[in-house]
Design a protein around this motif. Structure first.
Motif, PDB file in Angstrom:
ATOM      1  N   UNK A 142       7.720  -7.843   5.862  1.00 33.51           N
ATOM      2  CA  UNK A 142       7.025  -6.715   6.468  1.00 33.51           C
ATOM      3  C   UNK A 142       5.539  -6.985   6.585  1.00 33.51           C
ATOM      4  N   UNK A 143       4.945  -7.558   5.521  1.00 33.93           N
ATOM      5  CA  UNK A 143       3.509  -7.806   5.549  1.00 33.93           C
ATOM      6  C   UNK A 143       3.141  -8.788   6.644  1.00 33.93           C
ATOM      7  N   UNK A 144       3.992  -9.779   6.901  1.00 31.76           N
ATOM      8  CA  UNK A 144       3.681 -10.806   7.889  1.00 31.76           C
ATOM      9  C   UNK A 144       3.997 -10.332   9.302  1.00 31.76           C
ATOM     10  N   UNK A 145       5.227  -9.877   9.529  1.00 34.14           N
ATOM     11  CA  UNK A 145       5.658  -9.551  10.889  1.00 34.14           C
ATOM     12  C   UNK A 145       5.234  -8.150  11.319  1.00 34.14           C
ATOM     13  N   UNK A 146       5.283  -7.190  10.404  1.00 31.83           N
ATOM     14  CA  UNK A 146       4.994  -5.798  10.751  1.00 31.83           C
ATOM     15  C   UNK A 146       3.855  -5.256   9.890  1.00 31.83           C
ATOM     16  N   UNK A 147       2.857  -6.090   9.667  1.00 30.97           N
ATOM     17  CA  UNK A 147       1.756  -5.693   8.800  1.00 30.97           C
ATOM     18  C   UNK A 147       1.022  -4.491   9.378  1.00 30.97           C
ATOM     19  N   UNK A 148       0.650  -3.519   8.537  1.00 27.82           N
ATOM     20  CA  UNK A 148      -0.187  -2.428   9.034  1.00 27.82           C
ATOM     21  C   UNK A 148      -1.556  -2.967   9.456  1.00 27.82           C
ATOM     22  N   UNK A 149      -2.282  -2.169  10.182  1.00 22.03           N
ATOM     23  CA  UNK A 149      -3.573  -2.622  10.699  1.00 22.03           C
ATOM     24  C   UNK A 149      -4.538  -2.936   9.564  1.00 22.03           C
ATOM     25  N   UNK A 150      -4.425  -2.211   8.469  1.00 25.99           N
ATOM     26  CA  UNK A 150      -5.369  -2.346   7.350  1.00 25.99           C
ATOM     27  C   UNK A 150      -4.579  -2.395   6.048  1.00 25.99           C
ATOM     28  N   UNK A 151      -4.961  -3.304   5.138  1.00 28.58           N
ATOM     29  CA  UNK A 151      -4.257  -3.383   3.863  1.00 28.58           C
ATOM     30  C   UNK A 151      -4.955  -4.281   2.880  1.00 28.58           C
ATOM     31  N   UNK A 152      -4.263  -4.567   1.778  1.00 29.64           N
ATOM     32  CA  UNK A 152      -4.803  -5.429   0.736  1.00 29.64           C
ATOM     33  C   UNK A 152      -4.485  -6.883   1.039  1.00 29.64           C
TER      34      UNK A 152
END
Length: 273
Positions: free
Chosen positions: A33-43
């Motif tokens: 999820x972090x790679x393919x569908x990462x949110x616009x902003x995160x850690x």
């Protein structure tokens, strides 16, 4: 002898004895999820606040300290269905909180641009390749100025169940007046290993950074214990030990050994060092 004991302490913190089995599905899904569908902003890296004592000097108000890090990313461009361009920013501060005026000893600012490529075989995520350019400085001028600009490549491998292994190399241009012999103490790369427990609540990491002449190693050991059984970026109890040079930019050429404890918030399942 004392340095050997400190190294043993770091290894104990970062090398659990549990046998490996299947990687937790929640962690694997979180990575995808972090790679393919990462949110616009995160850690990006773990965020933490810790306090602790030195292991190589007498404990006192001038040697005990606090440290904290803020690390975030901004998704700039989805280059393909899986390849992503990220702007990242990390800031690490060392705070002499126990002195009378509680001054900040040093703050290191680290913006960068990264391209993230997942390595997929069949339905399985085998690894993550990252390439980027970064700047790091302490925002000072004169004799206290420390700064460098560098290109870096890292690869994180998920081939062994419940383990992540990563290798990272870097090279760049540094301020020769403020940072003479920078690579001698900072080296040209690092290796890391991260273990995640079966239920995902425990994580432990060891980061090994050889100095430029391979005469010594900068070692970081970390342990995380999540306060909740639910997956996600939840608070963790955090223990961190450091032994070596270049923990902070201002004192990059001085040996440091610190043991700190505190609280951390980190991405679940994926670790960047």
């Amino acid at each position: 002898m004392m340095r050997r004991l400190r190294c043993m302490l770091l290894l104990c913190l970062a090398w659990p004895v549990s046998a490996a089995s299947a990687q937790p599905a929640a962690a694997r899904d979180s990575i995808r999820t972090m790679i393919a569908d990462a949110p616009v902003f995160g850690m990006f890296r773990s965020n933490y606040f810790v306090t602790g004592i030195p292991l190589d000097r007498p404990v006192g108000s001038r040697t005990a300290d606090a440290a904290f890090r803020i690390s975030i990313y901004l998704k700039c461009w989805q280059m393909s269905s899986s390849t992503t361009l990220l702007f990242t920013y990390s800031q690490k501060s060392f705070w002499n909180i126990y002195e009378q005026s509680a001054p900040f000893r040093d703050t290191n600012f680290n913006p960068g641009l990264w391209v993230v490529w997942p390595v997929v075989r069949g339905d399985g995520l085998r690894g993550v390749l990252l390439g980027g350019v970064e700047h790091e400085s302490n925002g000072r001028d004169g004799a206290a100025s420390r700064a460098w600009n560098y290109a870096t490549v890292s690869y994180t491998c998920f081939a062994v169940p419940r383990w992540q292994f990563a290798a990272r190399i870097w090279y760049g241009i540094y301020d020769r007046e403020g940072n003479p012999n920078w690579f001698r103490y900072r080296g040209y790369g690092q290796l890391s290993a991260v273990y995640t427990s079966r239920n995902g609540r425990w994580e432990a990491a060891l980061v090994v950074n050889p100095t430029g002449r391979f005469t010594s190693f900068n070692l970081t050991g970390e342990c995380y214990w999540r306060l909740s059984r639910k997956p996600g970026s939840l608070p963790c109890l955090f223990v961190q030990a450091y032994s070596g040079y270049a923990e902070s930019m201002i004192d990059y050429d001085r040996y440091t050994a610190m043991l700190r404890v505190g609280i951390a918030i980190k991405p679940f399942g994926l670790n960047f060092y």
